[in-house]
Design a protein around this motif. Structure first.
Motif, short mmCIF file in Angstrom:
data_model
loop_
_atom_site.label_atom_id
_atom_site.label_comp_id
_atom_site.label_asym_id
_atom_site.label_seq_id
_atom_site.Cartn_x
_atom_site.Cartn_y
_atom_site.Cartn_z
N VAL A 133 17.81 1.57 14.85
CA VAL A 133 16.67 0.65 14.84
C VAL A 133 15.39 1.46 14.60
CG1 VAL A 133 15.39 -1.05 16.19
CG2 VAL A 133 17.86 -0.90 16.45
N ALA A 134 14.55 0.98 13.66
CA ALA A 134 13.31 1.71 13.35
C ALA A 134 12.38 1.66 14.57
CB ALA A 134 12.62 1.07 12.15
N ASN A 135 11.90 2.84 15.02
CA ASN A 135 11.00 2.83 16.18
C ASN A 135 9.53 2.85 15.75
OD1 ASN A 135 10.64 5.40 15.33
ND2 ASN A 135 11.32 6.41 17.22
N LYS A 136 9.29 2.79 14.43
CA LYS A 136 7.93 2.66 13.90
C LYS A 136 8.04 2.09 12.49
CE LYS A 136 6.90 7.21 13.80
NZ LYS A 136 7.28 8.57 13.37
N ASP A 137 6.93 1.64 11.93
CA ASP A 137 6.96 1.21 10.53
C ASP A 137 7.36 2.42 9.70
OD1 ASP A 137 6.06 -1.21 11.37
OD2 ASP A 137 4.02 -0.98 10.60
N THR A 138 8.34 2.24 8.84
CA THR A 138 8.83 3.40 8.08
C THR A 138 9.32 2.96 6.70
OG1 THR A 138 10.31 5.32 8.22
CG2 THR A 138 11.17 3.28 9.12
N VAL A 139 9.82 3.91 5.93
CA VAL A 139 10.22 3.61 4.55
C VAL A 139 11.62 4.16 4.30
CG1 VAL A 139 9.70 4.11 2.12
CG2 VAL A 139 7.83 3.62 3.69
N LEU A 140 12.46 3.34 3.66
CA LEU A 140 13.74 3.86 3.16
C LEU A 140 13.56 4.15 1.67
CD1 LEU A 140 16.36 1.53 4.89
CD2 LEU A 140 15.92 3.94 5.36
N PRO A 141 14.15 5.23 1.15
CA PRO A 141 13.79 5.65 -0.21
C PRO A 141 14.26 4.72 -1.32
CG PRO A 141 15.52 7.06 0.70
CD PRO A 141 15.06 6.17 1.81
N VAL A 142 15.35 3.99 -1.14
CA VAL A 142 15.86 3.15 -2.22
C VAL A 142 16.31 1.77 -1.72
CG1 VAL A 142 16.64 5.00 -3.77
CG2 VAL A 142 18.16 4.18 -1.99
N GLY A 143 16.48 0.87 -2.70
CA GLY A 143 16.97 -0.47 -2.35
C GLY A 143 16.04 -1.57 -2.84
N GLY A 144 14.78 -1.22 -3.15
CA GLY A 144 13.82 -2.24 -3.58
C GLY A 144 13.72 -2.35 -5.10
N GLY A 145 13.02 -3.39 -5.54
CA GLY A 145 12.77 -3.56 -6.98
C GLY A 145 13.98 -4.07 -7.73
N HIS A 146 13.78 -4.36 -9.04
CA HIS A 146 14.87 -4.95 -9.84
C HIS A 146 16.03 -3.99 -10.01
CE1 HIS A 146 13.06 -8.72 -10.61
NE2 HIS A 146 11.91 -8.11 -10.86
N ASP A 147 15.72 -2.68 -10.06
CA ASP A 147 16.81 -1.72 -10.25
C ASP A 147 17.39 -1.22 -8.92
OD1 ASP A 147 14.71 -0.26 -9.32
OD2 ASP A 147 14.72 1.25 -10.93
N SER A 190 0.83 -1.21 0.00
CA SER A 190 0.00 0.00 0.00
C SER A 190 0.87 1.27 0.00
CB SER A 190 -0.95 0.00 1.19
OG SER A 190 -0.21 0.22 2.36
N LEU A 191 2.11 1.14 0.48
CA LEU A 191 2.99 2.32 0.49
C LEU A 191 3.83 2.41 -0.80
CD1 LEU A 191 4.23 2.15 4.18
CD2 LEU A 191 2.88 3.99 3.18
N GLY A 192 3.58 1.51 -1.72
CA GLY A 192 4.30 1.55 -3.00
C GLY A 192 5.74 1.05 -2.88
N CYS A 193 5.99 0.21 -1.87
CA CYS A 193 7.37 -0.28 -1.69
C CYS A 193 7.56 -1.59 -2.47
CB CYS A 193 7.65 -0.53 -0.22
SG CYS A 193 7.62 0.98 0.73
N SER A 194 8.81 -1.85 -2.82
CA SER A 194 9.11 -3.04 -3.61
C SER A 194 9.90 -4.05 -2.81
CB SER A 194 9.91 -2.65 -4.85
OG SER A 194 9.15 -1.78 -5.63
N GLN A 195 10.03 -5.23 -3.42
CA GLN A 195 10.77 -6.31 -2.75
C GLN A 195 12.26 -5.97 -2.61
OE1 GLN A 195 10.05 -9.62 -5.28
NE2 GLN A 195 7.84 -9.37 -5.11
N VAL A 196 12.83 -6.54 -1.56
CA VAL A 196 14.25 -6.25 -1.26
C VAL A 196 15.06 -7.53 -1.43
CG1 VAL A 196 15.77 -5.26 0.47
CG2 VAL A 196 13.35 -4.78 0.53
N PRO A 197 16.26 -7.45 -1.98
CA PRO A 197 17.08 -8.67 -2.07
C PRO A 197 17.39 -9.22 -0.68
CG PRO A 197 18.05 -6.86 -3.32
CD PRO A 197 16.94 -6.28 -2.51
N VAL A 198 17.53 -10.53 -0.64
CA VAL A 198 17.85 -11.18 0.63
C VAL A 198 19.13 -11.99 0.45
CG1 VAL A 198 17.07 -12.88 2.32
CG2 VAL A 198 15.45 -11.32 1.27
N TYR A 199 19.99 -11.93 1.42
CA TYR A 199 21.21 -12.72 1.37
C TYR A 199 20.83 -14.21 1.29
CZ TYR A 199 25.62 -14.80 2.69
OH TYR A 199 26.75 -15.57 2.69
#
Ligand code: HEM
Length: 540
Positions: A413-427, A73-82
């Motif tokens: 450490v995130a003290n609430k649900d939050t968003v980082l601007p980059v790192g998700g999606g294929h690019d 719902s926040l428009g965030c994308s999947q993140v790579p996982v080790y």
């Protein structure tokens, strides 16, 4: 191969389906505990363990399901996982880290993983999902744009809590941090930074310890002693005097206890906060020794100031502690802050200077140019302005702190649900959802060596890049961090580094490395050279 979970629909569905049998398992286990005929203690414990495990797995699945929805719902994308071999605790990576710690290649490991799995990815640290990033946009968000969402907590907090308590500038958040910072800021005014008498005393003691017959000396060890001497002098008005014939009484005990307490706390913090709940008499003893030492000199300054001849001596005109005492704060609060500044400034400054020497010992051409600038400044005793205007000298410092920032990595450490601007999606450029309680480890040392940010010579010492006026990195270069919690001692540290280099290369014309091989760094909150900085210097 990369595998992406957390926010994938398939994964969430799978989790939702699994939640049903896991919950039933938990209910059944609870039923067995309460209804079994005369259960043994072992059986009870086993069943209780099963209930706990299944309940926490159920919560974990439920959280992931909820988070996946929120992320979408926040428009965030999947993140790579080790790609862990052990997908439950991540022990494969933990084991790799232990090995890397042993052979001092932790930094190389980070750089390699960022290149393979993306500049922002998830990994497991003893079962906990953490995000690691070396992206300037994300680091800026954590330290500045969304500063309020990212307090100091977790390992970074536990590494300093035993020594500093919860109210110090280095271990508090929110209002407590704000009042500590407000109290300390006036003590870092520029005039005091520009007062070189304190630097002069200790730099001279340092230079006196450098052999002039070409024999090898470990500069790192000397610099750590020098920075303890100058920090205690600047902060308390009493120098530990480690580089003199007459150290203060109890100095060696204080330095030993300080080092051991700091190391023990950061090792315990790596394993987990529950370790701090166990009694640790040795740590308690060391903490007491350190605090008693500071308290003793604090009382000396507070009660004897008026009649103490040291304070009539203009050499001792400025003492950081005086500034704090003026504010009438409780004694233990002042001890917390003094120790904070000591922890924040001592090893970092020593490392900042050591890194410059390490690179200069491998770049004789830079030493020649540096000396040209120092000698042509025509200033036996340089002023603050003169040091600031020495372009070559400052380029050496900036480049050294780029390749080896003394605080190489950090955690929030995130003290609430939050968003980082980059790192998700294929690019890797799409926003990333971060659930409350997730730790983020950010690495300055790998960011400041990224080729896409610094070009093909990113891994090389090339101070010339700083001589180009157009080269002005922003959040790609933050050895002192940025935002509201930016280092308070930045000017103090940069001036001291410049002063030491100035004095040493006034007196010595060459420096050469006495060891070979690649740089090997030991890393905790601060980096250090695993085998010191052995060098040989030639007097001018
Ligand atoms: C090259 C030397 C230094 C480096 C690279 C450095 C770097 C840093 C960094 C990265 C932080 C942020 C830590 C965090 O938020 O987790 C910090 C904070 C701090 N530093 Fe420095 N530092 C240096 C020297 C000094 C010196 C010499 C002093 C004092 C004399 C000092 C005082 C502080 C204080 C008080 C803080 C806490 C600021 C706050 O949380 O509001 N630092 N430093």
């Amino acid at each position: 191969m990369l595998f992406r979970w957390d926010q994938s629909r398939g994964f969430s569905l799978c989790m939702a389906v699994l939640t049903v049998p896991v919950t039933l398992g938990a209910i059944y286990s609870a039923y067995l505990i309460y209804s079994g005929p005369d259960p043994s203690i072992t059986a009870l414990l086993l069943r209780a363990g099963l209930v706990y495990l299944s309940t926490s797995i159920r919560h974990d699945f439920a959280d992931r399901f909820r988070n996946a929805g929120k992320a979408r719902s926040l428009g965030c994308s999947q993140v790579p996982v080790y790609p862990h071999k052990d997908p439950i605790l991540g022990l494969d990576l933990a084991w790799q880290q232990v090995r890397r710690r042993k052979n001092h290649t932790v930094v190389e490991g980070f750089i390699d993983r960022f290149q393979r799995y993306g500049h922002t990815h998830y990994q497991l640290a003893l079962g906990q999902r953490i995000i690691v990033t070396d992206d300037p946009e994300n680091i800026k968000t954590i330290l500045a744009t969304k500063f309020e969402d990212w307090p100091i907590a977790g390992a970074r907090l536990h590494a300093v809590l035993p020594l500093l308590g919860p109210k110090s500038i280095f271990s508090s958040n929110g209002e407590a941090w704000h009042s500590a910072r407000t109290m300390l800021r006036p003590a870092f005014v520029r005039d005091q930074v520009a007062d070189f008498r304190c630097f002069e005393r200790h730099t001279e003691n340092f230079i006196q310890r450098i052999p002039t017959d070409g024999s090898t000396v470990d500069l790192q060890e000397l610099l750590l002693a020098m920075s303890m001497d100058s920090s205690t002098d600047f902060l308390l008005g009493y120098s530990t005097g480690l580089l003199t014939e007459n150290p203060l009484p109890d100095t060696r005990e204080f330095t030993r206890a300080f080092g051991e307490a700091a190391l023990k706390s950061s090792m315990k913090a790596l394993v987990g906060p529950f370790l701090f709940k166990l009694p640790d008499r040795e740590l308690d003893r060391n903490v007491k020794k350190v605090r008693d030492f500071v308290r003793y000199y604090l009382r000396e300054v507070a009660t004897e100031k008026a009649g103490n001849p040291k304070y009539q001596d203009s050499e001792r005109a400025y003492v950081f502690l005086d500034e704090l005492l003026k504010q009438d704060a409780p004694e233990e609060f002042v001890v917390d802050q003094i120790l904070s500044v000591l922890i924040a400034g001592r090893d970092t400054t020593a490392m900042g200077i050591a890194v410059c020497f390490w690179f200069l010992a491998r770049h004789p051409d830079a030493v020649v140019k540096l000396r040209e600038e120092i000698l042509s400044a025509n200033a036996h005793d340089p002023t603050w302005e003169q040091l600031k205007n020495m372009k070559y000298l400052n380029s050496v410092i900036k480049e050294s702190l780029r390749l080896v920032p003394p605080v190489p990595m950090n955690t929030r450490v995130a003290n609430k649900d939050t968003v980082l601007p980059v790192g998700g999606g294929h690019d890797g450029r799409q926003p990333v959802f971060v659930a409350k309680g997730t730790p983020v480890r950010f690495s300055l040392i790998s960011m400041q060596r990224r080729q896409d940010l610094y070009g093909p010579t990113a891994h090389k010492f090339s101070n010339a890049r700083w001589l180009d006026d157009k080269f002005r990195p922003g959040w790609e270069y933050v050895p002192f961090h940025g935002g509201p919690r930016v280092c308070l001692g930045q000017q103090f540290a940069l001036t001291q580094i410049a002063f030491v280099l100035f004095r040493v290369f006034q007196r010595f014309k060459a420096i050469e490395a006495a060891d070979e091989g690649p740089m090997r760094l030991a890393t905790s909150l601060t980096a250090s050279f695993a085998t010191g900085v052995p060098v040989r210097l030639t007097p001018a």
